[in-house]
Write an enzyme that holds these catalytic residues in place. Sequence first.
Site, PDB file in Angstrom:
ATOM      1  N   HIS A   1      49.892 -13.452  70.740  1.00 52.85           N
ATOM      2  CA  HIS A   1      50.697 -13.792  70.563  1.00 52.85           C
ATOM      3  C   HIS A   1      52.267 -12.702  70.941  1.00 52.85           C
ATOM      4  O   HIS A   1      51.435 -11.702  69.648  1.00 52.85           O
ATOM      5  CB  HIS A   1      50.541 -14.537  68.770  1.00 52.85           C
TER       6      HIS A   1
ATOM      7  N   ASP B   1      48.829 -10.055  68.389  1.00 52.86           N
ATOM      8  CA  ASP B   1      47.169  -9.824  68.546  1.00 52.86           C
ATOM      9  C   ASP B   1      47.162 -10.305  69.846  1.00 52.86           C
ATOM     10  O   ASP B   1      47.898 -10.370  70.886  1.00 52.86           O
ATOM     11  CB  ASP B   1      47.171 -10.714  67.573  1.00 52.86           C
TER      12      ASP B   1
ATOM     13  N   SER C   1      51.876 -22.268  69.162  1.00 51.75           N
ATOM     14  CA  SER C   1      51.903 -21.146  67.689  1.00 51.75           C
ATOM     15  C   SER C   1      52.780 -20.122  67.796  1.00 51.75           C
ATOM     16  O   SER C   1      53.510 -19.851  67.249  1.00 51.75           O
ATOM     17  CB  SER C   1      50.793 -20.426  68.014  1.00 51.75           C
TER      18      SER C   1
END
Length: 366
Positions: free
Chosen positions: A319, A316, A36
């Site tokens: 991340h 978040d 990610s």
Amino acid sequence: MAWRVILSVLFLISSIPRSVAVGAPQVPCYFIFGDSLADNGNNNDLDTDAKANYPPYGIDFHEGATGRFTNGRNFVDIIAELLGFDEYIPPFATAKGGDILRGVNYASGGAGIRDETGRQLGDRISLNHQLQNHMVTISRIREMLGADAATYLNKCVYTIWMGSNDYINNYWMPDIYPTSKLYTPKQYAVVLIEQYEQQLKTLYSYGARRLAIFGLSEIGCTPAEISEYGTEGSLCVDKLDGEVMPFNDRLKPLIHELNRNLTGARFIYVNTYGISTTAVPAVPVTCSTCCEVKEDDQCIPFRTPCLDRSLQSYYDGFHPTETVHMEVAAIGYRALLASDAYPSDPGLDIASFTALPTVGSITSDK
């Protein structure tokens, strides 16, 4: 460490604009493998909880929410700018036609070195599957370039950042995965590195010669893990970071071995450990996330995020913000300290790849 951060950010500001850089690329193509931290849309159409194709993700990106797990650009976007590409590298999910000649991004949120990693999230594209997708791309490039395809691929830059989910979404979930019952942290690192070695050798056999391998960051410093485990007075969750370090410790010798044994290969290790706590030295790592998060520590859709995004480390629960991505890209592209990259000889960084001669060829059609 703070002065290194300031120099890195100043270097980036002086080198690239906020939009995509203009000019001839320094290399013909750039291929990206990862999770990610590098995903730019490959998970958008998958049946998975690991998605970021909704606001407030992308609030500072010119195209909005594209599947990037941050507020703006991620580190591979910035590296593409630094390499001189006039467009960002497209995700495999949408890359078509001649677009693939400038490279492809295969990264997938939730993916790991191990195939089972992240399965509780739903669909994801493991590193093994990413390598299979790369072989599809190579076949298409061969159709376009014929006998010149091997030399073309030798000149490309490859970045790989994998392994975080093998801890977050595997080893540290004992109710779902047996790995923590089967292996001590040191044993698990050995198992991961052994599999990673074979995957990197496969990528070499496909024609990769200029590879930047990013080490694991301080996962114990993420707001999600701090909230889950507590820090007992430390800055981060020391126990978790202690379990991650054996992976990094074994990755450096692997880089040395690959450089020694694979003809024409230039592997570098990029040291990302500690960036999350130094990229924004004025803000404690324990600060709240920039966006309001759900139970899975991803942003709640369409909620307004914090206004001081450039001063936050995490967007978040897991991340980082674009600010941290800038620091990652900075040390990967041009190492300022000997500790930023390994081997630590002067000039061994992604920027140095652009001056390397072409050696070797594709040796396998796996």
